[in-house]
Scaffold this motif. Sequence first.
Motif, PDB file in Angstrom:
ATOM      1  N   GLU A 129       1.125  -0.922   0.056  1.00 47.51           N
ATOM      2  CA  GLU A 129       0.296  -0.146   0.096  1.00 47.51           C
ATOM      3  C   GLU A 129       0.883   1.257  -0.111  1.00 47.51           C
ATOM      4  O   GLU A 129       0.777   2.376  -0.538  1.00 47.51           O
ATOM      5  N   ALA A 130       1.749   1.021  -0.201  1.00 49.74           N
ATOM      6  CA  ALA A 130       3.285   2.179   0.658  1.00 49.74           C
ATOM      7  C   ALA A 130       4.682   1.717   0.488  1.00 49.74           C
ATOM      8  O   ALA A 130       4.854   0.537   0.387  1.00 49.74           O
ATOM      9  N   LEU A 131       4.990   2.507  -0.304  1.00 48.66           N
ATOM     10  CA  LEU A 131       7.228   2.522  -0.291  1.00 48.66           C
ATOM     11  C   LEU A 131       7.486   3.025   1.281  1.00 48.66           C
ATOM     12  O   LEU A 131       6.991   4.113   1.278  1.00 48.66           O
ATOM     13  N   PRO A 132       8.930   2.848   1.806  1.00 51.51           N
ATOM     14  CA  PRO A 132       9.140   1.455   1.373  1.00 51.51           C
ATOM     15  C   PRO A 132       8.191  -0.250   1.385  1.00 51.51           C
ATOM     16  O   PRO A 132       7.435  -0.105   2.167  1.00 51.51           O
ATOM     17  N   TYR A 133       9.204  -0.388   1.037  1.00 51.27           N
ATOM     18  CA  TYR A 133       7.747  -2.391   1.324  1.00 51.27           C
ATOM     19  C   TYR A 133       8.887  -2.781   2.413  1.00 51.27           C
ATOM     20  O   TYR A 133       9.186  -3.736   2.207  1.00 51.27           O
ATOM     21  N   ASP A 134       7.720  -2.413   3.165  1.00 46.78           N
ATOM     22  CA  ASP A 134       7.553  -3.563   4.139  1.00 46.78           C
ATOM     23  C   ASP A 134       6.465  -3.987   5.187  1.00 46.78           C
ATOM     24  O   ASP A 134       5.393  -3.342   4.458  1.00 46.78           O
ATOM     25  N   ARG A 135       6.448  -4.647   6.200  1.00 47.60           N
ATOM     26  CA  ARG A 135       5.161  -5.131   6.320  1.00 47.60           C
ATOM     27  C   ARG A 135       4.152  -4.512   6.906  1.00 47.60           C
ATOM     28  O   ARG A 135       2.804  -4.358   6.534  1.00 47.60           O
ATOM     29  N   ILE A 136       4.408  -3.338   7.676  1.00 48.22           N
ATOM     30  CA  ILE A 136       3.436  -2.189   8.137  1.00 48.22           C
ATOM     31  C   ILE A 136       2.775  -1.554   7.100  1.00 48.22           C
ATOM     32  O   ILE A 136       2.177  -1.004   6.752  1.00 48.22           O
ATOM     33  N   ASN A 137       3.492  -1.777   5.281  1.00 48.82           N
ATOM     34  CA  ASN A 137       3.001  -0.942   4.379  1.00 48.82           C
ATOM     35  C   ASN A 137       2.085  -1.370   3.649  1.00 48.82           C
ATOM     36  O   ASN A 137       2.093  -1.558   1.931  1.00 48.82           O
ATOM     37  N   THR A 138       2.148  -2.687   4.221  1.00 54.33           N
ATOM     38  CA  THR A 138       1.542  -3.961   3.191  1.00 54.33           C
ATOM     39  C   THR A 138      -0.468  -4.159   3.847  1.00 54.33           C
ATOM     40  O   THR A 138      -0.150  -4.367   5.491  1.00 54.33           O
ATOM     41  N   THR A 139      -0.775  -5.145   3.313  1.00 49.13           N
ATOM     42  CA  THR A 139      -2.437  -5.349   3.606  1.00 49.13           C
ATOM     43  C   THR A 139      -1.688  -6.680   5.116  1.00 49.13           C
ATOM     44  O   THR A 139      -3.052  -7.417   5.826  1.00 49.13           O
ATOM     45  N   MET A 140      -0.195  -7.172   5.038  1.00 46.11           N
ATOM     46  CA  MET A 140      -0.239  -7.747   6.216  1.00 46.11           C
ATOM     47  C   MET A 140       0.187  -7.308   7.416  1.00 46.11           C
ATOM     48  O   MET A 140       0.537  -7.946   9.116  1.00 46.11           O
ATOM     49  N   ARG A 141       0.066  -6.489   7.395  1.00 49.55           N
ATOM     50  CA  ARG A 141       0.151  -5.794   8.622  1.00 49.55           C
ATOM     51  C   ARG A 141      -0.638  -5.615  10.456  1.00 49.55           C
ATOM     52  O   ARG A 141      -0.159  -5.776  11.422  1.00 49.55           O
ATOM     53  N   ALA A 142      -2.160  -6.300   9.506  1.00 47.46           N
ATOM     54  CA  ALA A 142      -2.393  -6.734  10.932  1.00 47.46           C
ATOM     55  C   ALA A 142      -2.190  -8.363  11.611  1.00 47.46           C
ATOM     56  O   ALA A 142      -2.846  -8.413  12.542  1.00 47.46           O
ATOM     57  N   PHE A 143      -1.559  -8.874  11.155  1.00 51.57           N
ATOM     58  CA  PHE A 143      -0.804 -10.747  11.162  1.00 51.57           C
ATOM     59  C   PHE A 143       0.097  -9.931  12.435  1.00 51.57           C
ATOM     60  O   PHE A 143       1.232  -9.914  11.394  1.00 51.57           O
ATOM     61  N   GLY A 144       0.070  -9.906  13.131  1.00 52.43           N
ATOM     62  CA  GLY A 144       1.513  -9.911  14.111  1.00 52.43           C
ATOM     63  C   GLY A 144       2.283 -11.306  13.734  1.00 52.43           C
ATOM     64  O   GLY A 144       1.583 -12.748  14.025  1.00 52.43           O
ATOM     65  N   LEU A 145       3.848 -11.644  13.738  1.00 50.08           N
ATOM     66  CA  LEU A 145       4.164 -12.938  13.577  1.00 50.08           C
ATOM     67  C   LEU A 145       4.178 -13.440  15.177  1.00 50.08           C
ATOM     68  O   LEU A 145       4.482 -12.385  16.506  1.00 50.08           O
ATOM     69  N   CYS A 146       4.333 -14.421  15.100  1.00 46.61           N
ATOM     70  CA  CYS A 146       4.253 -15.376  16.208  1.00 46.61           C
ATOM     71  C   CYS A 146       5.954 -15.333  16.288  1.00 46.61           C
ATOM     72  O   CYS A 146       6.773 -15.206  15.906  1.00 46.61           O
ATOM     73  N   PRO A 147       6.259 -16.147  17.405  1.00 42.11           N
ATOM     74  CA  PRO A 147       8.065 -16.319  17.599  1.00 42.11           C
ATOM     75  C   PRO A 147       8.504 -17.281  16.791  1.00 42.11           C
ATOM     76  O   PRO A 147       9.876 -16.335  16.286  1.00 42.11           O
ATOM     77  N   GLU A 148       7.999 -17.753  16.256  1.00 35.98           N
ATOM     78  CA  GLU A 148       8.370 -19.143  15.231  1.00 35.98           C
ATOM     79  C   GLU A 148       8.556 -18.683  13.892  1.00 35.98           C
ATOM     80  O   GLU A 148       9.860 -18.494  13.022  1.00 35.98           O
ATOM     81  N   CYS A 149       7.929 -17.220  13.161  1.00 35.34           N
ATOM     82  CA  CYS A 149       8.116 -16.969  12.286  1.00 35.34           C
ATOM     83  C   CYS A 149       9.022 -15.657  12.189  1.00 35.34           C
ATOM     84  O   CYS A 149       9.587 -14.959  11.377  1.00 35.34           O
ATOM     85  N   CYS A 150       8.781 -15.122  13.691  1.00 36.07           N
ATOM     86  CA  CYS A 150       9.810 -13.562  14.012  1.00 36.07           C
ATOM     87  C   CYS A 150      11.135 -14.127  13.629  1.00 36.07           C
ATOM     88  O   CYS A 150      11.703 -13.430  13.227  1.00 36.07           O
ATOM     89  N   ALA A 151      11.338 -15.301  14.513  1.00 41.32           N
ATOM     90  CA  ALA A 151      13.069 -15.555  14.136  1.00 41.32           C
ATOM     91  C   ALA A 151      12.735 -16.316  13.358  1.00 41.32           C
ATOM     92  O   ALA A 151      14.167 -15.642  12.337  1.00 41.32           O
TER      93      ALA A 151
END
Length: 766
Positions: free
Chosen positions: A144-166
């Motif tokens: 939805e905006a640049l730079p291409y970071d998760r906070i600027n995508t439609t995935m921002r509502a999905f917080g990462l679990c510890p395993e995905c974060c690692a």
Amino acid sequence: MPAEPDHAAEIEVRGLVQGVGFRPFVWRLAQRLGIAGAVSNRGDRVVIAARAPLAILDRFATALVAEAPPLARIETIDRRVVPPFPADGFVIAASAPGAVAPGIVPDVATCPACLAEIRDPAARRHAYAFTNCTECGPRFSIVEALPYDRINTTMRAFGLCPECCAEYEDPADRRFHAQPIACPTCGPRLTLEHEGRVVDGDPVAHAARLLRSGAILALKGIGGFHIACDAGGEAVVAELRRRKHRPTKPLAVMVRDRAMLEALCVVDADEVAALAHPSAPIVLVRRRERAPLAASLAPGQDRLGVMLPYTPLHHLLLAAVDRPLVMTSANRSGEPQIFEDAAVRSGLAGIVGGILGHDRPIARRLDDSVARVAGGRLRILRRGRGLAPAPRALPPGFADAPPVLALGAELKSAICLTAGGRALLSHHLGDLDEPATQDAFDSALADYAALFDHRPEAIAVDLHPDYRASRIGAALADAGGLPLVAVQHHHAHIAAAMAEHGWPADRGPVIGIALDGTGLGDDGTAWGAEILLCDYRISRRLARLDPIPLAGGDTASREPWRCLLAHLDAALAPEDIPAARFDGLPIPTIRAMIARGLNSPPASSAGRLFDAMAALLDLAPRRQTFEGEAAMALEAVAGRADAGLTPYPFAVRFDADPIAIDPAPMWRAAVADRTGGRAPEEIARRFHHGVADVFADLAIRLAASHGAKAVAASGGVLQNALLLERLAARLTEAGLEVLLPETVPANDGGLAFGQAVVAAARLTGR
């Protein structure tokens, strides 16, 4: 022996190097070679500080290109010596400010590693429909905006679990900084609605059972919803056509894998490679004669639009169904594809019986890309999901051209942004004669301007002032005090082919062959079968097909018999015209309109010539239900005939200005063959050969007389593979360089790219 001393270098890499796993690739390469330093993003480029012995730095620089991630596209690498710097190992540094690059990686089909994970019962993401990594998954459809970071995508509502974060934070992991990263614990989820209620249990398994039983379902993909049903069921395909009011337009099919593909279709190595490409387009391939597919998937055609699964959800569903599925855009006839959850229920009411959806929003509509192999090359017919909005370098001579916004034409609309020596051609937006598409066009203009921070210094439009895109462009130019550059339709087609092949701005003119429906010419009449002398700034019409009156204006493009009547009246004596071809039609009225010049504008149109031939051979409906219907049927029939047939003759009047190509001899021969009972496929093939040869021969002669070393050809009629291949062969045999559309559509979907380079050339005086 003493150790070789370290040297230090700063390496700048430009191109598509963000969102493709380029920085972790650099990190792993540096670890392998023992290089110290850092890599970081700088807005429009990746910058690497590297310290190592000179031989190692040389190996490093070579490997940056040779081993780059599959999604990366490196345009330039600049390496310069810098003073030695202290470093302890190699790190991925935080991104630094910099100019925003005019581009982002398109959406990418599921990679082999993620597909293996989905199929592994022991894996954490087994059967998870949103599995992805830095080498695959959604990109442009979620940003939805640049730079291409998760906070600027439609995935921002999905917080990462510890395993995905690692995984996200580990440079050695293939999911390092994969912005759509997700798993069953923390990511999006599927739902299935059927008959107005949410179904319990496994949505994919239940949807598969419904599809096998003859249901019609909506399926949420990457760039929008599809409508799916069993492609082998004649009754359900007919019912889908009835519900969508889509009587004959071909329907795309998705097959499970290559084995199913080859059981249903005849494909060559180039077509297989195209289908398996990360962009995963729909590819037009030949269906097997007795393949267990509904006959009405593509009536009157010898080719079928086929694609492979390109998301984990597709893979899971096709495996569960174990049969090919129709996968067509979810819309009502003439409207854009639905991509928003809020619109799907009302928009598809009465068409689908259920919805297999999910809770990851789609940022923008992206239709599937469409391609075919012709002349040994993959040629894009519709640029959409998987291809847009990857930028491309402008030809030499345009590096300092001012930013331009080009708006295309009326049909198959797309826009083009240029800046910093690169062009960004948008995804397919649709036909602007539809009100809903007009809204989508307006949204796309605002979306691209904001997303890529584009500030044009000029607006380019088609020469036709009444096109909606032209009116919008005029208003934008007026509001911003910007130059408005009007570009003749066929000049833009040829310029697009020139620029796609990197024809330098200072290399001189080319001969252009423009074959399409119609576009407004410099003289105010409709053109569509032209030979031009072109550079990027100007074009001059050297030759054209004799025009015919289009009785009823645009109606003639929908009713091929009108074009046949006009051609036969011009070529034959009244007693030689096969009157039976026009039984039940208002022929006296049409002839009276033409005689009085009433709504019968003359047009030198190749598209209408092909329509007329299809009507002569009874291959055209009285009224076409989609653009190109008659011409596609004509090509399909011609493909069944011997390639060695003699071409029909055309006359050329060199004393005319411009030189005139007269089809009358061709019509007299074709009518005689038709009356004499010659097979339609042979007439169709001789016609294709005749058109290709007369334009090729005349282009060769004009190239010699004007000192041109190349011929560029484009326009919607060049989507015809038989025509393109014979035309290219004749030109190549004459020793000319031939510039044909490949990644930029030959139809009006590539027009904005041509407009942009013409405008840039005029503004810079090149």
